[in-house]
Motif scaffolding. Sequence first.
Motif, PDB file in Angstrom:
ATOM      1  N   MET A  93     -11.242 -21.696  61.301  1.00 43.16           N
ATOM      2  CA  MET A  93     -11.542 -20.905  59.783  1.00 43.16           C
ATOM      3  C   MET A  93     -10.136 -20.947  58.457  1.00 43.16           C
ATOM      4  O   MET A  93      -8.931 -21.263  59.490  1.00 43.16           O
ATOM      5  CB  MET A  93     -11.741 -19.376  60.484  1.00 43.16           C
ATOM      6  CG  MET A  93     -12.476 -18.926  60.496  1.00 43.16           C
ATOM      7  SD  MET A  93     -12.876 -17.693  61.115  1.00 43.16           S
ATOM      8  CE  MET A  93     -13.994 -17.529  60.198  1.00 43.16           C
ATOM      9  N   ALA A  94     -10.514 -20.644  57.473  1.00 44.43           N
ATOM     10  CA  ALA A  94      -9.238 -21.264  56.649  1.00 44.43           C
ATOM     11  C   ALA A  94      -8.433 -19.688  56.706  1.00 44.43           C
ATOM     12  O   ALA A  94      -9.002 -18.481  56.564  1.00 44.43           O
ATOM     13  CB  ALA A  94     -10.034 -21.404  54.937  1.00 44.43           C
ATOM     14  N   LYS A  95      -7.279 -19.570  56.350  1.00 47.22           N
ATOM     15  CA  LYS A  95      -6.519 -18.210  55.874  1.00 47.22           C
ATOM     16  C   LYS A  95      -6.690 -17.740  54.516  1.00 47.22           C
ATOM     17  O   LYS A  95      -7.038 -18.588  53.603  1.00 47.22           O
ATOM     18  CB  LYS A  95      -5.177 -19.290  55.775  1.00 47.22           C
ATOM     19  CG  LYS A  95      -4.938 -19.432  57.400  1.00 47.22           C
ATOM     20  CD  LYS A  95      -3.298 -19.586  57.204  1.00 47.22           C
ATOM     21  CE  LYS A  95      -2.564 -19.799  59.024  1.00 47.22           C
ATOM     22  NZ  LYS A  95      -1.578 -18.908  58.885  1.00 47.22           N
ATOM     23  N   PRO A  96      -6.488 -16.535  54.330  1.00 46.70           N
ATOM     24  CA  PRO A  96      -7.232 -15.969  53.290  1.00 46.70           C
ATOM     25  C   PRO A  96      -6.025 -16.441  52.661  1.00 46.70           C
ATOM     26  O   PRO A  96      -5.010 -16.840  52.233  1.00 46.70           O
ATOM     27  CB  PRO A  96      -6.496 -14.409  53.468  1.00 46.70           C
ATOM     28  CG  PRO A  96      -5.629 -13.895  54.869  1.00 46.70           C
ATOM     29  CD  PRO A  96      -6.042 -15.176  55.271  1.00 46.70           C
ATOM     30  N   SER A  97      -6.323 -16.298  50.967  1.00 41.44           N
ATOM     31  CA  SER A  97      -5.362 -16.943  49.591  1.00 41.44           C
ATOM     32  C   SER A  97      -4.285 -16.474  49.320  1.00 41.44           C
ATOM     33  O   SER A  97      -4.322 -15.346  49.849  1.00 41.44           O
ATOM     34  CB  SER A  97      -6.213 -17.666  48.417  1.00 41.44           C
ATOM     35  OG  SER A  97      -6.613 -15.730  47.735  1.00 41.44           O
TER      36      SER A  97
END
Length: 83
Positions: free
Chosen positions: A1-5
Amino acid sequence: MAKPSKKGPVRTVLISCLQCKAPIFKYRKGGKGALVKCFIERIVEDYTTTACHCPGCGQEFARDTMIRGTPAYKIIGGKVHMK
């Protein structure tokens, strides 16, 4: 999953204790749902003296955890109010 911006959302909300009404955080929240977690990098102002404990009454309102590889506070339901 992508990290938060890193930059995150623009909207800031004030998170306060539900029991004693003491301010806890000023936080950049994304979306319009309930407050479930707070990424530490998105906290603008931190009013707490000890992590995850209310500065007014001292009750625990969150647990320190890692979400998607980023440090965050997992909020305990019914302990904080978001304005």
